[in-house]
Design an enzyme around this catalytic site. Structure first.
Site, PDB file in Angstrom:
ATOM      1  N   GLU A 172     -36.966 -16.013 -22.496  1.00 22.66           N
ATOM      2  CA  GLU A 172     -37.239 -14.629 -22.117  1.00 22.66           C
ATOM      3  C   GLU A 172     -36.201 -13.711 -22.778  1.00 22.66           C
ATOM      4  OE1 GLU A 172     -39.867 -14.430 -18.446  1.00 22.66           O
ATOM      5  OE2 GLU A 172     -37.820 -14.177 -17.800  1.00 22.66           O
ATOM      6  N   GLY A 227     -40.098  -6.446 -19.301  1.00 29.17           N
ATOM      7  CA  GLY A 227     -40.402  -5.191 -18.624  1.00 29.17           C
ATOM      8  C   GLY A 227     -40.315  -3.975 -19.536  1.00 29.17           C
ATOM      9  N   SER A 270     -43.215  -9.146 -21.477  1.00 24.82           N
ATOM     10  CA  SER A 270     -44.344  -8.247 -21.745  1.00 24.82           C
ATOM     11  C   SER A 270     -45.583  -8.977 -22.265  1.00 24.82           C
ATOM     12  CB  SER A 270     -43.922  -7.139 -22.711  1.00 24.82           C
ATOM     13  OG  SER A 270     -42.845  -6.401 -22.161  1.00 24.82           O
TER      14      SER A 270
HETATM   15  C1  PEP Z   1     -40.371 -11.640 -16.160  1.00 21.22           C
HETATM   16  O1  PEP Z   1     -40.038 -10.989 -15.176  1.00 21.22           O
HETATM   17  O2  PEP Z   1     -40.068 -12.822 -16.238  1.00 21.22           O
HETATM   18  C2  PEP Z   1     -41.126 -10.968 -17.230  1.00 21.22           C
HETATM   19  C3  PEP Z   1     -41.376 -11.628 -18.318  1.00 21.22           C
HETATM   20  O3  PEP Z   1     -41.514  -9.662 -17.004  1.00 21.22           O
HETATM   21  P1  PEP Z   1     -42.562  -8.797 -17.876  1.00 21.22           P
HETATM   22  O4  PEP Z   1     -43.758  -9.661 -18.144  1.00 21.22           O
HETATM   23  O5  PEP Z   1     -42.891  -7.617 -17.011  1.00 21.22           O
HETATM   24  O6  PEP Z   1     -41.878  -8.410 -19.148  1.00 21.22           O
END
Ligand code: PEP
Length: 254
Positions: free
Chosen positions: A167, A173, A213
């Site tokens: 991530e 986000g 995202s």
């Molecule tokens: C997450 O919270 O692990 C995440 C990937 O959030 P988002 O998909 O909103 O970017």
């Protein structure tokens, strides 16, 4: 060989009532879906309700974090023993929002991973670089370091269920997704590090998810990459129709 896994991280959204309303719509939509494993991560206050409501379905539920001790004077914390006692199956560890806002360190993630393994909870260890580290060419070093720290002292035996989520902090986000090529390269590095630590056979079976995202529009291209074994979805998992569209992506693995 590696069954794809699509997970929804609800962060600090949804009361128990809202969580159950989501499931009322969502469970019938995905009930025949067998290609991917589906796991939801509700807030701690909703977790018991979601676990009860998903018994006998193809949807599992886990906790967004946990402590590494079994019990003790740790106000506000939940232990692995407590999660196991309510038949929780999965746990997120080291999410960047925990690292940033709750000051979780690499050591803590390591202790939590060992505790999850000891309690037969399936751990999803989150790693990822900040924009600054990417721009200064340090992505590989950060990923190798975070994976090495998380796996410090973890044995090959017992790590069969290990899952890692890549991530990139700059993609969470923000609406800006990492490109499939960037993600593939990061996953290749992570798999290599798992191989160096736990052996090539464990690296071959370890699922590596991408988070940042993920949307119905970009999931298929991401999933087409050989080392992307699933997605960890934040905002896109809050609405049952949208999350269902993400899960039902069509593409080479679909
Ligand atoms: C997450 O919270 O692990 C995440 C990937 O959030 P988002 O998909 O909103 O970017």
């Amino acid at each position: 060989m590696r069954k794809p896994l699509i997970a929804g991280n609800w962060k600090m959204y949804k009361t128990p009532k809202e969580s159950l309303a989501f499931l009322d719509k969502f469970l019938p939509m995905v009930q025949d879906h067998e290609r991917d494993e589906i796991v939801l991560f509700p807030t701690m206050s909703s977790l018991g309700y979601v676990l009860d409501a998903t018994v006998g379905t193809n949807v599992k539920a886990g906790a967004q974090t946990m402590h590494w001790m079994n019990e003790g004077p740790y106000t506000g914390q939940t232990s692995p023993t407590m999660l196991a006692s309510i038949h929780c199956t999965h746990v997120l560890l080291g999410h960047s929002e925990r690292r940033i806002y709750a000051h979780e360190t690499d050591d803590m993630v390591n202790w939590k991973l060992k505790a999850a393994i000891a309690h037969a909870l399936t751990p999803i260890v989150c790693v990822g670089e900040t924009l600054d580290k990417r721009q200064t060419g340090l992505t590989e070093a950060v990923l190798r370091w975070q994976v090495a720290c998380a796996l410090n002292g973890v044995e090959r035996e017992g790590s069969e269920d290990l899952i890692i989520a890549y991530e990139p902090v700059w993609a969470i986000g923000t609406g800006s997704t990492a490109s499939p090529t960037q993600v593939q390269e990061a996953h290749r590095i992570i798999r290599q590090q798992v191989s160096d630590r736990l052996g090539p056979d464990r690296a071959e079976t370890t699922r590596i998810l991408y988070g940042g995202s993920v949307k119905p529009e970009n999931v298929a291209l991401l999933m087409a990459q050989p080392d992307i074994d699933g997605a960890l979805v934040g905002a896109g998992s809050l609405d049952p129709e949208t999350f269902c569209r993400i899960i039902m992506y069509t593409g080479p693995k679909g």
